[in-house]
Design a protein around this motif. Structure first.
Motif, mmCIF file in Angstrom:
data_model
loop_
_atom_site.group_PDB
_atom_site.id
_atom_site.type_symbol
_atom_site.label_atom_id
_atom_site.label_comp_id
_atom_site.label_asym_id
_atom_site.label_seq_id
_atom_site.Cartn_x
_atom_site.Cartn_y
_atom_site.Cartn_z
ATOM 1 N N GLY A 181 0.945 -1.136 -0.030
ATOM 2 C CA GLY A 181 -0.094 0.028 0.076
ATOM 3 C C GLY A 181 0.812 1.193 -0.029
ATOM 4 N N THR A 182 0.734 2.106 0.788
ATOM 5 C CA THR A 182 1.324 3.382 0.876
ATOM 6 C C THR A 182 2.756 3.416 1.685
ATOM 7 O OG1 THR A 182 0.144 3.877 2.965
ATOM 8 C CG2 THR A 182 -0.687 4.589 1.059
ATOM 9 N N THR A 183 3.036 2.250 2.203
ATOM 10 C CA THR A 183 4.070 1.960 2.968
ATOM 11 C C THR A 183 5.364 0.996 2.154
ATOM 12 O OG1 THR A 183 2.977 1.936 5.240
ATOM 13 C CG2 THR A 183 5.177 0.861 5.244
ATOM 14 N N LEU A 184 6.541 1.680 2.392
ATOM 15 C CA LEU A 184 7.559 1.042 1.738
ATOM 16 C C LEU A 184 8.624 0.684 2.589
ATOM 17 C CD1 LEU A 184 9.091 1.760 -1.717
ATOM 18 C CD2 LEU A 184 10.686 1.435 0.271
ATOM 19 N N ASP A 185 9.156 -0.715 2.708
ATOM 20 C CA ASP A 185 10.079 -1.203 3.701
ATOM 21 C C ASP A 185 11.420 -1.443 2.849
ATOM 22 O OD1 ASP A 185 11.441 -2.453 5.563
ATOM 23 O OD2 ASP A 185 10.134 -3.873 6.153
ATOM 24 N N ASP A 186 12.457 -0.749 3.287
ATOM 25 C CA ASP A 186 13.824 -1.098 2.571
ATOM 26 C C ASP A 186 14.600 -2.013 3.204
ATOM 27 O OD1 ASP A 186 14.730 0.261 4.861
ATOM 28 O OD2 ASP A 186 15.475 2.002 3.412
ATOM 29 N N GLY A 187 13.956 -2.671 4.251
ATOM 30 C CA GLY A 187 14.697 -3.573 5.022
ATOM 31 C C GLY A 187 15.255 -3.183 6.374
ATOM 32 N N THR A 188 15.204 -1.650 6.308
ATOM 33 C CA THR A 188 15.881 -0.995 7.476
ATOM 34 C C THR A 188 14.862 0.131 8.034
ATOM 35 O OG1 THR A 188 18.042 -1.171 6.637
ATOM 36 C CG2 THR A 188 17.780 0.427 8.580
ATOM 37 N N SER A 189 14.038 0.658 7.166
ATOM 38 C CA SER A 189 13.230 1.506 7.957
ATOM 39 C C SER A 189 11.880 1.545 6.819
ATOM 40 C CB SER A 189 13.929 2.931 8.121
ATOM 41 O OG SER A 189 14.435 3.330 6.774
ATOM 42 N N LEU A 190 10.968 2.206 7.337
ATOM 43 C CA LEU A 190 9.544 2.370 6.555
ATOM 44 C C LEU A 190 9.435 3.825 5.881
ATOM 45 C CD1 LEU A 190 7.310 0.864 8.939
ATOM 46 C CD2 LEU A 190 8.290 -0.147 7.319
ATOM 47 N N HIS A 191 9.017 3.824 4.763
ATOM 48 C CA HIS A 191 8.794 4.964 3.908
ATOM 49 C C HIS A 191 7.404 5.293 3.173
ATOM 50 C CE1 HIS A 191 13.318 5.496 3.859
ATOM 51 N NE2 HIS A 191 13.493 3.864 3.794
ATOM 52 N N ASN A 192 7.274 6.517 2.949
ATOM 53 C CA ASN A 192 5.975 6.552 2.108
ATOM 54 C C ASN A 192 6.292 6.099 0.751
ATOM 55 O OD1 ASN A 192 4.494 8.603 -0.126
ATOM 56 N ND2 ASN A 192 2.940 8.155 1.560
ATOM 57 N N THR A 193 5.369 5.470 0.146
ATOM 58 C CA THR A 193 5.618 4.521 -0.968
ATOM 59 C C THR A 193 5.910 5.458 -2.144
ATOM 60 O OG1 THR A 193 4.444 2.688 -0.507
ATOM 61 C CG2 THR A 193 4.720 2.985 -3.033
ATOM 62 N N VAL A 194 4.967 6.504 -2.451
ATOM 63 C CA VAL A 194 5.065 7.757 -3.382
ATOM 64 C C VAL A 194 6.462 8.274 -3.432
ATOM 65 C CG1 VAL A 194 4.081 9.403 -4.766
ATOM 66 C CG2 VAL A 194 2.598 7.554 -4.111
ATOM 67 N N THR A 195 6.664 8.747 -2.171
ATOM 68 C CA THR A 195 7.805 9.624 -2.060
ATOM 69 C C THR A 195 8.906 8.878 -2.246
ATOM 70 O OG1 THR A 195 6.441 10.876 -0.158
ATOM 71 C CG2 THR A 195 8.999 11.146 -0.263
ATOM 72 N N TYR A 196 9.226 7.639 -1.783
ATOM 73 C CA TYR A 196 10.521 6.914 -2.106
ATOM 74 C C TYR A 196 10.431 6.481 -3.461
ATOM 75 C CZ TYR A 196 14.016 3.506 -1.150
ATOM 76 O OH TYR A 196 15.499 2.850 -0.930
ATOM 77 N N LEU A 197 9.607 6.119 -4.346
ATOM 78 C CA LEU A 197 9.505 5.915 -5.717
ATOM 79 C C LEU A 197 9.974 7.095 -6.421
ATOM 80 C CD1 LEU A 197 6.539 3.454 -6.223
ATOM 81 C CD2 LEU A 197 9.101 2.876 -6.110
ATOM 82 N N LYS A 198 9.680 8.224 -6.030
ATOM 83 C CA LYS A 198 9.938 9.373 -6.832
ATOM 84 C C LYS A 198 11.472 9.496 -6.765
ATOM 85 C CE LYS A 198 5.637 12.460 -6.560
ATOM 86 N NZ LYS A 198 5.104 13.350 -5.666
#
Length: 337
Positions: A181-198
């Motif tokens: 969904g709106t959460t992206l996990d890079d294995g270390t911390s959580l991010h907003n999906t759209v913000t990270y993908l940008k």
């Protein structure tokens, strides 16, 4: 052309080696094989070989002889002392143990330079197969997946179910992203999906990334299956660390001996012909448990595969010798002089 004995050249980079690296046990075993005349080894980490590995000058290479006491040392003594200059084209069999970062340009140049030699694994085959995109050849045995070349494609795919986004040429669990969904996990911390993908739009648009359905049974482990010449040599189960979804040992997971299932044997039988056609003799195939409790293919690794001496120690079965036998059988059918 079949030779009674082969002169073997090994190309490696000892900067990432440790006592666990397979190259030392493999080469000691190879040296004792009746089809082996001699083994010399050249490391990319030696400045004297910059002209070969960096400038792509194929006229000469500085090598060390592999002897019965060939073993790892912190200083790399066995690869940097007693060197002599050779012409790499004078060898019959080339054994590649070069990890990334090694460029596709270098691999293609090497294939041209050593045309007619038996090369394990073949450089052109490594270029073709050592990208996550290669998995798209085998949708029948993989989780639901899609090559994503834009943020919009990632978001559309992730709208169906949680996914893992994989860089096409990374390895060892590096760069894996879980999107739910709106959460992206890079294995270390959580991010907003759209913000990270940008922030990674350039990578998506220039290289692409492989999106793969996230499997809820990931805590049951990632199984690495070692294959040589189409034969399963051994398997190990890599379990994620507590509260993690990453199974790679390099990312904190643990490894235990395992037995391939009938599903996994069928997977190897399915993928091996295409790998063999590409000149891939030795590879690692990784499987995960899907949501229905069936093992499915998640990775194919064809560059500098390790774990052979460890597998022999864990299982108590011969692994090194059969692997070396497969190498010389391969050489008999691929050496053209």
């Amino acid at each position: 052309m079949i030779k009674a004995q082969y002169r073997v050249l090994v190309l490696t980079d000892h900067r990432g080696h440790s006592t666990e690296n397979s190259i030392y046990a493999l080469l000691r075993q190879m040296l004792n094989h009746p089809r082996c005349a001699e083994i010399d080894i050249a490391t990319r980490a030696w400045a004297g070989n910059d002209s070969f590995f960096t400038a792509q000058n194929g006229e000469q290479l500085q090598v060390a002889a592999v002897t019965p006491d060939f073993a790892y040392t912190d200083e790399g003594d066995y690869l940097t002392q007693g060197l002599r200059v050779v012409d790499p084209k004078d060898y019959d069999l080339i054994f590649l143990r070069l990890p990334r970062p090694i460029s596709d340009e270098f691999l293609m140049w090497l294939a041209t330079l050593l045309d007619g030699k038996a090369i394990v694994n073949h450089p052109r085959g490594i270029v073709e197969t050592s990208t996550k995109q290669f998995l798209l050849n085998f949708p029948e045995v993989c989780p639901n997946m899609q090559l994503c070349r834009s943020m919009e494609e990632v978001l559309d795919f992730a709208a169906k179910f949680p996914i893992v986004l994989k860089p096409l040429r990374e390895y060892g669990g590096r760069g894996l992203l879980k999107i739910d969904g709106t959460t992206l996990d890079d294995g270390t911390s959580l991010h907003n999906t759209v913000t990270y993908l940008k922030g990674i739009e350039d990578i998506l648009e220039t290289e692409g990334m492989l999106g793969m359905k996230f499997l809820k049974n990931v805590n049951q482990g990632d199984k690495r299956i070692l294959v040589a010449g189409g034969q399963i040599m051994a398997a190990s189960l890599r379990l994620p660390a507590p509260d993690s979804w990453l199974c790679n040992v390099a990312q904190g997971g643990t490894s235990v001996p395992a037995t391939p299932t009938s599903d996994e044997e069928a997977i190897i039988a399915h993928i091996n012909p295409k790998l063999q056609q590409a000149g891939i003799l030795i590879y690692g195939a990784d499987t995960l448990m899907d949501d229905d409790g069936k093992r499915v293919l998640s990775e194919i690794n064809t560059l500098s595969i390790g774990g052979f001496p460890q597998a022999e120690q864990q299982t108590g079965r011969p692994v090194l010798q059969p692997t070396i036998d497969k190498i010389f059988i391969y050489a008999d059918t691929h050496y053209a002089g």
